[in-house]
Design an enzyme around this catalytic site. Structure first.
Site, PDB file in Angstrom:
ATOM      1  N   CYS A  95      -0.370   4.196   2.245  1.00 24.01           N
ATOM      2  CA  CYS A  95      -0.490   4.086   3.706  1.00 24.01           C
ATOM      3  C   CYS A  95      -0.270   2.653   4.143  1.00 24.01           C
ATOM      4  CB  CYS A  95      -1.839   4.628   4.179  1.00 24.01           C
ATOM      5  SG  CYS A  95      -1.959   4.723   5.981  1.00 24.01           S
ATOM      6  N   SER A  96      -1.351   1.937   4.444  1.00 17.92           N
ATOM      7  CA  SER A  96      -1.181   0.623   5.065  1.00 17.92           C
ATOM      8  C   SER A  96      -2.340  -0.319   4.797  1.00 17.92           C
ATOM      9  CB  SER A  96      -1.024   0.816   6.576  1.00 17.92           C
ATOM     10  OG  SER A  96      -2.147   1.528   7.067  1.00 17.92           O
ATOM     11  N   CYS A  97      -3.120  -0.078   3.728  1.00 17.70           N
ATOM     12  CA  CYS A  97      -4.228  -0.989   3.426  1.00 17.70           C
ATOM     13  C   CYS A  97      -3.681  -2.403   3.259  1.00 17.70           C
ATOM     14  CB  CYS A  97      -4.963  -0.548   2.160  1.00 17.70           C
ATOM     15  SG  CYS A  97      -6.022   0.877   2.440  1.00 17.70           S
ATOM     16  N   CYS A 108       0.894  -1.162   0.000  1.00 15.35           N
ATOM     17  CA  CYS A 108       0.000   0.000   0.000  1.00 15.35           C
ATOM     18  C   CYS A 108       0.928   1.207   0.000  1.00 15.35           C
ATOM     19  CB  CYS A 108      -0.906   0.020   1.227  1.00 15.35           C
ATOM     20  SG  CYS A 108      -1.969   1.482   1.249  1.00 15.35           S
TER      21      CYS A 108
END
Lengths: 103, 219
Positions: free
Chosen positions: B116-118, B113
């Site tokens: 971000c951090s999906c 991702c």
């Protein structure tokens, strides 16, 4: 123009492969966020969280830890949504600090 | 007075990434206020934290092992992952869409991702620290082979590496290839070979020999 979060393709150093477990702080922030975005409460949506995180200034985005960024975004959004006010948050922080000093 | 956003220099996290005292008290203040206002209860926070443990890479390993041993399930998983994983007890209510990407002899998938951090939390739990970090997010999209080598993963030049960027609304899980020399293994036995990183694509599953070596060092 790219935002602070849009870092795909940039140069960066080696990856730190160590696995550290979430701290209790991390877990509480994670839990709070999941509860707030749950449709049963719908305090705000994940999209709003993204907006809040993506609008950090560069120095804050870089220096805050992952869950500190989340928490700062939660604070901004609960205030925006009139769920809490900055004054209430400041008063509660002062109260908690006083309790800890008082033991 | 409200805390100014310009005085954060005093309360950065320490080098280990522990939250600074300012953020620890901010978290408590917001949580206590939201409980006082009835937005959620203290019990709900506890339950949510306990529930984090129920979503872990073990769920993903179970799904992959089932796909390796059941062709119908594998076809279903590739066609409609949300339905297929729900059928084995994964709660997909209020979860983003899920798509499973099959690694083959020709194609290796790795997910990231960049923004971000999906992450496919429904089937892997919370992402590891490196997945959320600047280095992985920045570099894997331009030098996937170099990044995979840092994970100790060396792929033949004949394999096409595809990097997939997650989105907020649709998460991707990698279905790694079943290792050789596992004919006749049960799904339970196979699960031990399926690491978290092999479902992100930064690694491939353990071989039976690697599993044996790992078990030997642990005992």
């Amino acid at each position: 123009m790219t935002g602070v979060h849009d870092i795909g393709g940039q140069d960066a150093g080696p990856i730190d492969l160590s696995d550290h477990a979430l701290s209790s702080f991390d877990q509480r922030v994670d839990a709070m966020l999941m509860l707030l975005v749950h449709p049963n409460r719908g305090a705000f949506r994940v999209d709003a969280l993204r907006r809040a995180i993506e609008s950090y200034r560069q120095q804050d985005y870089d220096s805050l830890s992952y869950y500190e960024r989340w928490l700062g975004a939660v604070r901004k959004l609960v205030v925006e949504q009139d769920i809490l006010s900055e004054e209430e948050i400041a008063a509660k922080i002062a109260e908690l600090k006083a309790q800890k000093v008082g033991g | 007075m409200t805390e100014s956003h310009d005085d954060k220099d005093d309360h950065h996290q320490d080098e280990l990434g522990h939250a600074s005292s300012y953020y620890v008290i901010l978290e408590e203040a917001i949580r206590v206020l939201l409980i006082e206002k009835g937005v959620f209860t203290a019990q709900e926070v506890e339950t949510q934290i306990d529930g984090m443990d129920s979503r872990s890479p073990a769920v993903g390993s179970m799904i992959v092992a089932k796909a390796w041993t059941n062709p119908d399930f594998k076809a279903w998983l590739l066609r409609d992952a949300v339905e297929a994983v729900s059928s084995v007890g994964v709660d997909m209510n209020n979860q983003p869409d899920l798509v499973v990407l099959e690694n083959t002899a020709e194609i290796h998938h790795v997910v990231v991702c960049t923004l971000c951090s999906c992450y496919p939390r429904a089937v892997l739990g919370v992402p590891p620290a490196w997945y959320k970090g600047r280095e992985y997010r920045s570099r894997v999209v331009v030098d996937p082979r170099g990044v995979l080598e840092e994970f100790g993963t060396y792929l033949s030049d004949a394999i096409n590496v595809r990097v997939i960027d997650q989105t907020a609304d649709r998460r991707f899980l990698v279905l790694p290839s079943r290792p050789e020399f596992t004919d006749g293994w049960s799904a339970d036995q196979l699960e031990a070979l399926i690491t978290r990183n092999s479902m992100i694509g930064t690694a491939i599953p353990l071989t039976p020999a690697q599993l044996k070596a790992e078990t030997a060092t642990q005992s």
